[in-house]
Structure formats: structure tokens, C-alpha cells
Design a protein around this motif. Sequence first.
Motif, PDB file in Angstrom:
ATOM      1  N   GLN A 143       0.835  -1.209   0.000  1.00 50.08           N
ATOM      2  CA  GLN A 143       0.000   0.000   0.000  1.00 50.08           C
ATOM      3  C   GLN A 143       0.867   1.256   0.000  1.00 50.08           C
ATOM      4  O   GLN A 143       0.579   2.220  -0.709  1.00 50.08           O
ATOM      5  CB  GLN A 143      -0.910  -0.004   1.226  1.00 50.08           C
ATOM      6  N   ARG A 146       2.258   2.485  -3.352  1.00 48.92           N
ATOM      7  CA  ARG A 146       1.391   3.235  -4.260  1.00 48.92           C
ATOM      8  C   ARG A 146       1.831   4.690  -4.331  1.00 48.92           C
ATOM      9  O   ARG A 146       1.657   5.361  -5.349  1.00 48.92           O
ATOM     10  CB  ARG A 146      -0.071   3.135  -3.808  1.00 48.92           C
ATOM     11  N   GLU A 150       2.784   8.658  -7.235  1.00 49.40           N
ATOM     12  CA  GLU A 150       2.427  10.073  -7.106  1.00 49.40           C
ATOM     13  C   GLU A 150       3.607  10.981  -7.430  1.00 49.40           C
ATOM     14  O   GLU A 150       3.432  12.194  -7.632  1.00 49.40           O
ATOM     15  CB  GLU A 150       1.912  10.353  -5.691  1.00 49.40           C
ATOM     16  N   ARG A 155       0.705  10.190 -13.183  1.00 50.53           N
ATOM     17  CA  ARG A 155       0.743   8.773 -12.794  1.00 50.53           C
ATOM     18  C   ARG A 155       1.335   7.907 -13.908  1.00 50.53           C
ATOM     19  O   ARG A 155       1.005   6.740 -14.057  1.00 50.53           O
ATOM     20  CB  ARG A 155      -0.646   8.259 -12.386  1.00 50.53           C
ATOM     21  N   GLN A 178      -1.622   1.658  -8.811  1.00 48.60           N
ATOM     22  CA  GLN A 178      -1.756   3.111  -8.892  1.00 48.60           C
ATOM     23  C   GLN A 178      -1.389   3.700 -10.258  1.00 48.60           C
ATOM     24  O   GLN A 178      -1.811   4.803 -10.575  1.00 48.60           O
ATOM     25  CB  GLN A 178      -0.874   3.760  -7.815  1.00 48.60           C
ATOM     26  N   HIS A 210      -7.043  -4.972  -5.905  1.00 52.08           N
ATOM     27  CA  HIS A 210      -6.732  -4.553  -7.271  1.00 52.08           C
ATOM     28  C   HIS A 210      -6.263  -5.781  -8.040  1.00 52.08           C
ATOM     29  O   HIS A 210      -5.354  -6.481  -7.618  1.00 52.08           O
ATOM     30  CB  HIS A 210      -5.632  -3.476  -7.280  1.00 52.08           C
TER      31      HIS A 210
END
Length: 293
Positions: A143, A146, A150, A155, A178, A210
Amino acid sequence: MSSLIHRVFVKRAVTVDILRLDKIHALAPGNKWFKLALNLSAAKAAGAETLLSFGGAFSNHLHALAAIAQDQGLAAVACVRADSGCDLSPTLQDAVAWGMHLHFLSRSDYRRRHDAGFVAELASQYKRPYLIPEGGANLLGAQGCRGIVELIPGRGQDYHAVVLACGTGTTLAGVSAQIADGVQLIGIPVLKAEAYMAADIQRLQLALDHHRSNWSLDHRFHGGAYARLSAPLQEFMQGFEARYGIRLDPVYTAKMAYAVDCMINNGEFAEGARVLLIHSGGLQGRRGYPQLL
């Protein structure tokens, strides 16, 4: 364009940029901060006082964990695959200087690091422990990764492919969740992992909720073993560094950069493709290779 993204080369009409994660977070450069950040938040929320993890003598993960634990006032214990009384590597010397306690494990015991009963017995020896798996390879680690996306404008939507080295696949799982639609994510395993890495990534994706099929693993470039630096790879690595002024580590990023160079020479990217490499740090591990110093 982000200041962390730099042009590396244009070759055979393929443009290659690199995302310099090695330039961020002095205590845990590369992908390590992203893997650790949510684990540290969870440890604090649980009232933990000791961070417990696993790694080898030159582990980037343990190095980063020791530095952050000292900074945040937490105790840290490293279960290290090494013999008690051995000469400490520079990595472990740093960790001890930052207050990390070393718990040495034989090779046979180290292989039990995924055995819940064995790990519980280890953890019971320390005050209010919080376990972080080897390499930060858990759901919170994925997590956190991800957040790497950014740092890429849009992205990554302007790239045809994003390439990164894989040790456990945790970083790839997070980035996959992501990254912009239409971007191909290519993982370069740095060890022989044909039998399990894809399944490990799929399990993390399931936990992340995902299930994107925007990634693949290319197993051609592990060089025969984890942390093995062959003469051709060393020659490529040193040429790359001299040409572009960007240092690589021999375990992860050198194999990734070499893989992309081979793919371009083989015509595996279409003319006009734009490719982004993710530099995952690990430069402190160069100290395990005297020929690079």
C-alpha cells in the motif's frame, strides 16, 4: 516534469528516463520509506515499542529500519542470517551504531522466518514487538508503494512502460495498483523466482483489492543468483555510471538498467516508445562489493 525524473538516454528511437528514488528520504532512500511508512504508523497505533524484522548482512531494509527506528524513538531488532561473533558488515555496523539489536540466526533457523510459531517465539523475547517481514514485504508495504506513483507526473500516463527491479514483488504490486491505465509495468526479478514471485504479487493484489493485469515479470536477467555481480554486469554498470553520472546498486538497479538496455538492443520496445526506470536505491549495499569501491 518532476525534478526526480531525469533523462538517461535515447537509443534506437526509444527514450529512457529514470525516477531517482535514491534521492529522497535520507534515512530510508529508494523504495524503503514507502514500504516502511504505513508499517510504522500501524506499529505506533498498536502501542508497539520494538520493531522486529529479518534480513541479511547487507540488507537495505534493515539499514533503513534501524535509522528510522532511532529517529522515531523505537527499539529495533534485526534477526540476521549470520553466525554470532562474525565480523559485522558495514550495513550492520551502521545499524548497531543507531541502536539496533542484532539477533543472529543460523541458515536453517533463518529459513523458518515464515513459520508463524517460530516467529512468535522470537517476538516473545522482546517488549511489545511489531513484526515487519523481510524487505517490508506485506500488505502495508505494498500500500505504501502506491505513493511512488504520485511522484510521476500524470501517474505515468506519458510512458509506454515503467520498469523496476523485484526482490519480493511488493513494490511492483503497489505501483501496479496506482499507475495510469495503458502503462505496461515490467518487473525484473533479481533472483531465481519463476516458481513463486508472480503468485506472491497476485496475493498482494488480492489483498489490495486490485486485480490489474498491467504487469509482467521478465526472468532473463537475474544473473543466476541473488546479489551475484558477473563481470559483464559490472562492466555495464560502471559504463552506465561513467556515462550518466548516476550510481546504481549491483543487486537491483544494475540488473534493471542492463535488462532495459538489452531489450532496446533486441528491438523489444516499439520505435518512439518512452520508458521510465524506477531507481529503488540500495546504494549502501555497494559496500559489499570491494571491486566497486
